[in-house]
Scaffold this active site. Structure first.
Site, PDB file in Angstrom:
ATOM      1  N   HIS A 142       0.878  -0.953   0.205  1.00 53.11           N
ATOM      2  CA  HIS A 142       0.117   0.364  -0.383  1.00 53.11           C
ATOM      3  C   HIS A 142       1.035   1.186  -0.012  1.00 53.11           C
ATOM      4  O   HIS A 142       1.526   1.706   0.939  1.00 53.11           O
ATOM      5  CB  HIS A 142      -1.101  -0.150   0.619  1.00 53.11           C
ATOM      6  CG  HIS A 142      -1.333   0.918   1.170  1.00 53.11           C
ATOM      7  ND1 HIS A 142      -1.942   2.169   2.321  1.00 53.11           N
ATOM      8  CD2 HIS A 142      -3.154   1.255   0.586  1.00 53.11           C
ATOM      9  CE1 HIS A 142      -3.094   3.112   2.388  1.00 53.11           C
ATOM     10  NE2 HIS A 142      -3.369   2.310   0.942  1.00 53.11           N
ATOM     11  N   HIS A 155      -1.103   9.894  -2.867  1.00 52.91           N
ATOM     12  CA  HIS A 155      -2.355   9.526  -2.444  1.00 52.91           C
ATOM     13  C   HIS A 155      -2.987  11.029  -2.842  1.00 52.91           C
ATOM     14  O   HIS A 155      -4.558   9.817  -3.172  1.00 52.91           O
ATOM     15  CB  HIS A 155      -2.144   9.359  -0.989  1.00 52.91           C
ATOM     16  CG  HIS A 155      -2.895   8.871  -0.506  1.00 52.91           C
ATOM     17  ND1 HIS A 155      -4.107   9.879   0.417  1.00 52.91           N
ATOM     18  CD2 HIS A 155      -3.743   7.340  -0.862  1.00 52.91           C
ATOM     19  CE1 HIS A 155      -5.230   8.713   0.303  1.00 52.91           C
ATOM     20  NE2 HIS A 155      -4.749   7.326   0.141  1.00 52.91           N
TER      21      HIS A 155
END
Length: 330
Positions: A36, A78
Site C-alpha cells: 500500500h 495519494h
C-alpha cells in the site's frame, strides 16, 4: 553495418533473449501481497525507496495512486493535495490555495497547479506523526512511467514478476479540469505491452463511472473500491459487470469488536465471480482491533482464514510473515 552482418546480429539478439530465464509469475495459490503506497510503514509513501523496499520484503504488487500535473503527467501521490506529504509549503508558499475536490473543500497545494519540472524540486516526507521521519526530504516524487520501469527492473533483478496496482484518484475531478487520468494511464501501460488480460496489473478506483468506461477501453483487470455497508449480493453482481474484483475495507469483512462475526461479503463476492482484496492492514496499535492482542500478524492470518484473495498492507513484511513466507530481502 552490412545487411548480412546486421541480420546475424539481430538473430543473435533474439537468441539471447530466448535464453533468458522466465520470471516466476505472480502466485495464484495464496493471497497476493499489495504494498500500500509501497512499504509506507517504513519509508515515506509513494517513493522509489518505499516501492523498492516493499519488493525486497516480498510484495507481489506495488500500488501507485495516480494524480496529474499541470502538464498532464501522471505522478504517484495519494492525493492531489500534497501539503502533508512533501516540502511544497517551504518551496512554493505562494501556491497555497483553496479548492473543492469531489465535494470537499480543501486548502493546500495541488499537483494540477504544478508542472512536472516544478514537482521535481520537491521531496517527500512522512505523512503520519507517529511514524519515522528519518527519511524526510530525501526522495523525489516519481512519475507513473518511472514506477512501471522500477517494477520491471526489480522483477528482473529478483527473477519474479512484480505487478503494479494503480489507483485513479478523483477521476471525475481531473476530467472536469481538463486533465483526465485514463488516457495517460492506458498509454503508459500499452507502451510497455501491459494492456492485456494476463498482465500483472490491476486498475482500481472508488468511482464506478470510470471503471465502466475503462471496461470498454482496456483488457486489464479492474477493481472497484468499496466502503459501503450495503454490499448486497445484487450489488456485487452489478459490480461484476464492469470489474473483476472488489477492494473492501477490512471492517466490512469482519467488525473490529472482540466478538466479531465475519460477514458474507467474501462468499457473496466469490459467488458473483469477483476477487476480494482487503484494505488496509497496518501494524500500529491505533489501527489494530483489540482482539488481535497487539499482534498484526494475527490480523493477516484471520484474513487468510476468511478467504481473501489479496491484502493491502503498509507493512508488506508483516503480511509476508502472516502468509508464512520466508524473508526475501537481499
Amino acid at each position: 553495418m552490412p545487411p548480412r552482418r546486421a541480420l546475424c546480429f539481430a538473430v543473435l539478439l533474439a537468441a539471447t533473449a530466448c535464453m533468458r530465464p522466465a520470471l516466476q509469475p505472480v502466485p495464484t495459490d495464496r493471497p497476493i501481497i499489495i504494498a500500500h503506497r509501497g512499504a509506507s510503514g517504513h519509508r515515506p509513501e509513494h517513493t522509489v525507496a518505499a516501492y523498492t523496499l516493499a519488493v525486497e520484503m516480498g510484495a507481489d504488487f506495488i500500488e501507485p495512486d495516480l494524480v496529474s500535473t499541470k502538464d498532464g503527467v501522471l505522478v504517484a501521490r495519494h492525493e492531489n493535495e500534497i501539503g502533508g506529504t512533501t516540502d511544497v509549503a517551504s518551496k512554493f508558499p505562494e501556491r497555497r490555495t483553496r479548492k473543492v475536490v469531489d465535494g470537499d473543500t480543501m486548502t493546500g497545494w495541488f499537483t494540477e497547479d504544478f508542472t512536472l519540472a516544478e514537482l521535481r524540486m520537491l521531496r517527500a516526507r512522512e505523512r503520519l506523526s507517529f511514524r519515522s521521519h528519518a527519511y524526510d526530504g530525501q526522495f523525489p516524487i516519481p512519475t507513473f512511467d518511472e514506477v512501471l520501469a522500477l517494477a520491471d527492473s526489480l522483477g528482473r533483478a529478483r527473477g519474479r514478476v512484480v505487478g503494479v496496482y494503480p489507483e485513479t484518484k478523483h477521476p471525475s475531478y481531473h476530467r472536469a479540469i481538463g486533465l483526465p487520468l485514463e488516457p495517460a494511464l492506458l498509454a503508459s501501460l500499452r507502451a510497455r505491452g501491459l494492456d492485456r488480460r494476463d498482465a500483472p496489473v490491476y486498475i482500481q478506483s472508488f468511482e464506478d463511472g470510470n471503471l465502466r468506461a475503462l471496461r470498454g477501453q482496456t483488457r486489464v483487470r479492474l477493481v472497484y473500491l468499496v466502503s459501503e455497508r450495503a454490499l448486497t449480493p445484487a450489488r456485487l453482481r452489478d459490480i461484476a459487470t464492469f470489474a473483476d474484483g472488489v477492494g473492501v475495507n477490512q471492517r466490512l469483512v469482519v467488525a473490529p469488536d472482540s466478538a466479531a462475526v465475519p460477514s458474507r461479503v467474501i462468499r457473496d463476492a466469490h459467488d458473483a465471480g469477483l476477487k476480494v482484496h482487503v484494505w488496509t492492514l497496518r501494524s500500529e496499535p491505533v489501527f489494530l482491533a483489540a482482539r488481535y492482542g497487539g499482534d498484526p500478524v494475527a490480523e493477516v492470518r484471520e484474513m487468510v482464514r476468511l478467504g481473501v484473495d489479496g491484502i493491502f498492507g503498509d507493512f508488506p513484511d508483516v503480511v509476508a510473515r502472516g502468509l508464512d513466507l520466508a524473508p526475501t530481502r537481499r
